[in-house]
Motif scaffolding. Structure first.
Motif, PDB file in Angstrom:
ATOM      1  N   GLN A 235       4.453  11.307  10.875  1.00  0.00           N
ATOM      2  CA  GLN A 235       4.733  11.227  12.308  1.00  0.00           C
ATOM      3  C   GLN A 235       3.468  10.903  13.089  1.00  0.00           C
ATOM      4  OE1 GLN A 235       7.480  11.483  14.126  1.00  0.00           O
ATOM      5  NE2 GLN A 235       8.994  12.009  12.571  1.00  0.00           N
ATOM      6  N   ALA A 236       2.366  11.532  12.715  1.00  0.00           N
ATOM      7  CA  ALA A 236       1.103  11.305  13.427  1.00  0.00           C
ATOM      8  C   ALA A 236       0.625   9.865  13.245  1.00  0.00           C
ATOM      9  CB  ALA A 236       0.045  12.282  12.932  1.00  0.00           C
ATOM     10  N   ASP A 237       0.700   9.349  12.040  1.00  0.00           N
ATOM     11  CA  ASP A 237       0.262   7.976  11.782  1.00  0.00           C
ATOM     12  C   ASP A 237       1.137   6.973  12.525  1.00  0.00           C
ATOM     13  OD1 ASP A 237      -1.731   8.930  10.157  1.00  0.00           O
ATOM     14  OD2 ASP A 237      -0.685   8.498   8.269  1.00  0.00           O
ATOM     15  N   TYR A 238       2.444   7.249  12.561  1.00  0.00           N
ATOM     16  CA  TYR A 238       3.358   6.341  13.263  1.00  0.00           C
ATOM     17  C   TYR A 238       3.093   6.373  14.765  1.00  0.00           C
ATOM     18  CZ  TYR A 238       7.783   4.012  14.424  1.00  0.00           C
ATOM     19  OH  TYR A 238       8.727   3.132  14.891  1.00  0.00           O
ATOM     20  N   ALA A 239       2.852   7.564  15.276  1.00  0.00           N
ATOM     21  CA  ALA A 239       2.545   7.695  16.711  1.00  0.00           C
ATOM     22  C   ALA A 239       1.238   7.010  17.055  1.00  0.00           C
ATOM     23  CB  ALA A 239       2.487   9.176  17.090  1.00  0.00           C
ATOM     24  N   ALA A 240       0.310   6.940  16.078  1.00  0.00           N
ATOM     25  CA  ALA A 240      -0.993   6.308  16.320  1.00  0.00           C
ATOM     26  C   ALA A 240      -0.932   4.794  16.201  1.00  0.00           C
ATOM     27  CB  ALA A 240      -2.024   6.866  15.341  1.00  0.00           C
ATOM     28  N   GLY A 241       0.251   4.252  15.850  1.00  0.00           N
ATOM     29  CA  GLY A 241       0.409   2.801  15.844  1.00  0.00           C
ATOM     30  C   GLY A 241       0.657   2.164  14.494  1.00  0.00           C
ATOM     31  N   ALA A 242       0.688   2.944  13.430  1.00  0.00           N
ATOM     32  CA  ALA A 242       0.975   2.366  12.115  1.00  0.00           C
ATOM     33  C   ALA A 242       2.411   1.855  12.075  1.00  0.00           C
ATOM     34  CB  ALA A 242       0.760   3.406  11.014  1.00  0.00           C
ATOM     35  N   SER A 243       2.606   0.681  11.511  1.00  0.00           N
ATOM     36  CA  SER A 243       3.948   0.101  11.434  1.00  0.00           C
ATOM     37  C   SER A 243       4.707   0.652  10.232  1.00  0.00           C
ATOM     38  CB  SER A 243       3.856  -1.421  11.310  1.00  0.00           C
ATOM     39  OG  SER A 243       3.308  -1.783  10.049  1.00  0.00           O
ATOM     40  N   LEU A 244       6.041   0.444  10.240  1.00  0.00           N
ATOM     41  CA  LEU A 244       6.842   0.864   9.097  1.00  0.00           C
ATOM     42  C   LEU A 244       6.365   0.196   7.809  1.00  0.00           C
ATOM     43  CD1 LEU A 244      10.473   0.812  10.545  1.00  0.00           C
ATOM     44  CD2 LEU A 244       9.151   2.823   9.859  1.00  0.00           C
ATOM     45  N   ALA A 245       6.046  -1.101   7.905  1.00  0.00           N
ATOM     46  CA  ALA A 245       5.596  -1.832   6.727  1.00  0.00           C
ATOM     47  C   ALA A 245       4.287  -1.255   6.199  1.00  0.00           C
ATOM     48  CB  ALA A 245       5.433  -3.310   7.057  1.00  0.00           C
ATOM     49  N   GLN A 246       3.374  -0.906   7.097  1.00  0.00           N
ATOM     50  CA  GLN A 246       2.099  -0.326   6.674  1.00  0.00           C
ATOM     51  C   GLN A 246       2.294   1.037   6.018  1.00  0.00           C
ATOM     52  OE1 GLN A 246       0.206  -0.524  10.529  1.00  0.00           O
ATOM     53  NE2 GLN A 246      -1.110  -2.249   9.911  1.00  0.00           N
ATOM     54  N   LEU A 247       3.142   1.851   6.601  1.00  0.00           N
ATOM     55  CA  LEU A 247       3.396   3.175   6.036  1.00  0.00           C
ATOM     56  C   LEU A 247       4.103   3.071   4.679  1.00  0.00           C
ATOM     57  CD1 LEU A 247       4.533   5.016   9.289  1.00  0.00           C
ATOM     58  CD2 LEU A 247       2.387   5.359   8.036  1.00  0.00           C
ATOM     59  N   ALA A 248       5.032   2.139   4.589  1.00  0.00           N
ATOM     60  CA  ALA A 248       5.743   1.943   3.322  1.00  0.00           C
ATOM     61  C   ALA A 248       4.773   1.505   2.229  1.00  0.00           C
ATOM     62  CB  ALA A 248       6.854   0.921   3.496  1.00  0.00           C
ATOM     63  N   ALA A 249       3.870   0.600   2.556  1.00  0.00           N
ATOM     64  CA  ALA A 249       2.893   0.131   1.576  1.00  0.00           C
ATOM     65  C   ALA A 249       1.921   1.242   1.201  1.00  0.00           C
ATOM     66  CB  ALA A 249       2.135  -1.070   2.132  1.00  0.00           C
ATOM     67  N   GLN A 250       1.491   2.023   2.194  1.00  0.00           N
ATOM     68  CA  GLN A 250       0.535   3.102   1.941  1.00  0.00           C
ATOM     69  C   GLN A 250       1.099   4.144   0.978  1.00  0.00           C
ATOM     70  OE1 GLN A 250      -0.720   5.158   5.493  1.00  0.00           O
ATOM     71  NE2 GLN A 250      -1.554   6.896   4.336  1.00  0.00           N
ATOM     72  N   HIS A 251       2.367   4.491   1.180  1.00  0.00           N
ATOM     73  CA  HIS A 251       2.976   5.556   0.378  1.00  0.00           C
ATOM     74  C   HIS A 251       3.830   5.020  -0.774  1.00  0.00           C
ATOM     75  CE1 HIS A 251       1.557   8.556   3.190  1.00  0.00           C
ATOM     76  NE2 HIS A 251       2.056   7.840   4.184  1.00  0.00           N
ATOM     77  N   ARG A 252       3.900   3.696  -0.908  1.00  0.00           N
ATOM     78  CA  ARG A 252       4.669   3.053  -1.982  1.00  0.00           C
ATOM     79  C   ARG A 252       6.118   3.531  -1.970  1.00  0.00           C
ATOM     80  NH1 ARG A 252       1.771   3.928  -7.473  1.00  0.00           N
ATOM     81  NH2 ARG A 252       3.111   2.206  -8.120  1.00  0.00           N
ATOM     82  N   LEU A 253       6.700   3.510  -0.776  1.00  0.00           N
ATOM     83  CA  LEU A 253       8.088   3.932  -0.590  1.00  0.00           C
ATOM     84  C   LEU A 253       8.834   2.873   0.224  1.00  0.00           C
ATOM     85  CD1 LEU A 253       7.481   7.700   0.249  1.00  0.00           C
ATOM     86  CD2 LEU A 253       8.726   6.824  -1.742  1.00  0.00           C
ATOM     87  N   PRO A 254      10.161   2.793   0.099  1.00  0.00           N
ATOM     88  CA  PRO A 254      10.923   1.787   0.844  1.00  0.00           C
ATOM     89  C   PRO A 254      10.836   2.012   2.357  1.00  0.00           C
ATOM     90  CG  PRO A 254      12.223   2.692  -0.961  1.00  0.00           C
ATOM     91  CD  PRO A 254      11.013   3.557  -0.839  1.00  0.00           C
ATOM     92  N   GLU A 255      10.800   0.917   3.098  1.00  0.00           N
ATOM     93  CA  GLU A 255      10.751   1.015   4.561  1.00  0.00           C
ATOM     94  C   GLU A 255      11.943   1.789   5.101  1.00  0.00           C
ATOM     95  OE1 GLU A 255       9.893  -2.336   7.063  1.00  0.00           O
ATOM     96  OE2 GLU A 255       8.691  -3.318   5.492  1.00  0.00           O
ATOM     97  N   ALA A 256      13.120   1.568   4.480  1.00  0.00           N
ATOM     98  CA  ALA A 256      14.320   2.244   4.964  1.00  0.00           C
ATOM     99  C   ALA A 256      14.172   3.764   4.845  1.00  0.00           C
ATOM    100  CB  ALA A 256      15.544   1.769   4.179  1.00  0.00           C
ATOM    101  N   TYR A 257      13.513   4.221   3.807  1.00  0.00           N
ATOM    102  CA  TYR A 257      13.310   5.661   3.640  1.00  0.00           C
ATOM    103  C   TYR A 257      12.320   6.182   4.675  1.00  0.00           C
ATOM    104  CZ  TYR A 257      11.831  10.109   1.658  1.00  0.00           C
ATOM    105  OH  TYR A 257      11.525  11.431   1.501  1.00  0.00           O
ATOM    106  N   ILE A 258      11.258   5.437   4.901  1.00  0.00           N
ATOM    107  CA  ILE A 258      10.275   5.831   5.918  1.00  0.00           C
ATOM    108  C   ILE A 258      10.952   5.931   7.279  1.00  0.00           C
ATOM    109  CG2 ILE A 258       8.171   5.148   7.127  1.00  0.00           C
ATOM    110  CD1 ILE A 258       7.600   6.050   4.312  1.00  0.00           C
TER     111      ILE A 258
END
Length: 334
Positions: free
Chosen positions: A290-313
């Motif tokens: 939540q903090a990273d998303y609020a700071a401007g990280a995109s779904l694609a960036q978070l999905a790549a960082q955690h190696r998880l599907p965007e839909a799950y994020i």
């Protein structure tokens, strides 16, 4: 297959699906020994019959070849319907690549139900994944799975997808049926898929005929795995990203070092609490997400960082766990 005649309770027999373990009599369970002792008929693959030969005096023996699993099950049903007690044996565990599945398929096709006069009992035994692991150390201490490389009954694309998925997910993996005289390329393809996601120096142990007379153990690495001496009696154990080999033992850490300082008497690390989820467990991870998303990280960036599907994020962000609920959940877990 014609529907069987319902035997009377007085004449009904029993099918005992017996897992005989790795092959040495001393590693069989007492219930497995007792089942063979009380059986009138013992049915099995010729090699498995030889492994329990000392227990078969006075028994009717039905030997079948490797590819006659359904015939074994049909023979077991016919014998049980004539009032006999049948021990249908499998190496390892009858429910792990063993005779339990084919037998139930034959029984259901014949109209059998659990209320049928013929009784069925499954008697578990140590599977190859357990016996082989015990010979090389402690490789299965964390999450693991098994995959058979036999494509006699399973399409190769299905096997390949499973291999790729578990390699990506960092499971310790046991490969059953890795190679035979005619199936030599499957292990090469498995290696190719694993190298897409694992380091070339990932530890691999190859155990042939664990606890049997011709046992052979070889340690190697993923990049040299396909060059090893592998056959149908081998089980290939591939470590995860944390597995190591030391003093001739293959060990997969359980994860205690993520929470405890093992060099300081096991005290908890900063930010961790004994008996609570890791700071990077679900609740802590959701807070960070939540903090990273609020700071401007995109779904694609978070999905790549955690190696998880965007839909799950996206789903986790849409349904955040409330702080109060998180605290209550932690208290309940403690």
């Amino acid at each position: 297959m014609t529907e069987p005649q319902e035997p009377s309770l007085a004449q009904a027999g029993k099918i005992m699906l017996v897992g005989i373990g790795p092959g040495s009599v001393e590693h069989m369970t007492q219930r497995a020994r007792d089942a063979i002792a009380e059986a009138d008929v013992v049915i099995g693959y010729v090699t498995y019959i030889k492994l329990v030969a000392d227990l078969l005096e006075g028994k009717e023996i039905i030997r079948k070849s490797m590819t006659e699993e359904l015939d074994r099950a049909i023979s077991a049903l016919e014998a049980a319907e004539s009032g006999k007690k049948v021990a249908l044996i499998s190496s390892g565990d009858a429910g792990v690549y063993g005779m339990a599945g084919p037998t139930y398929e034959v029984l259901f096709q014949a109209g059998w139900t659990p209320d049928h006069a013929v009784q069925v009992e499954i008697i578990p035994g140590a599977s190859a994944i357990n016996s082989c692991a015990s010979r090389v150390g402690a490789p299965l201490t964390h999450d693991f799975c098994s995959i058979s490389l036999s494509d006699l009954l399973t399409p190769w694309p299905t096997i390949a997808r499973r291999l790729d998925a578990v390699a990506y997910a960092d499971f310790v993996v046991a490969l059953y049926n890795p190679k035979s005289g005619r199936r030599t390329r499957q292990i090469v393809e498995a290696q190719r898929l694993f190298l897409r996601h694992r380091r070339p120096d990932t530890p691999v142990a190859i155990v042939k005929s664990a606890y049997r007379r011709r046992e052979r153990i070889e340690f190697t690495t993923l990049d040299h795995m396909a060059e090893a001496d592998i056959g149908m009696l081998s089980t290939v154990l591939i470590g995860n990203s944390n597995t190591f080999v030391r003093h001739g033992l293959m060990v997969t850490p359980r994860g205690y070092a993520n929470k405890y300082d093992l060099e300081e008497g096991g005290s908890t690390l900063a930010g961790e609490k004994a008996g609570r989820s890791l700071s990077t467990g679900l609740l802590g991870w959701l807070e960070t997400l939540q903090a990273d998303y609020a700071a401007g990280a995109s779904l694609a960036q978070l999905a790549a960082q955690h190696r998880l599907p965007e839909a799950y994020i996206q789903a986790t962000l849409d349904e955040p766990l409330e702080p109060a609920a998180a605290d209550a959940a932690e208290e309940a877990e403690a």
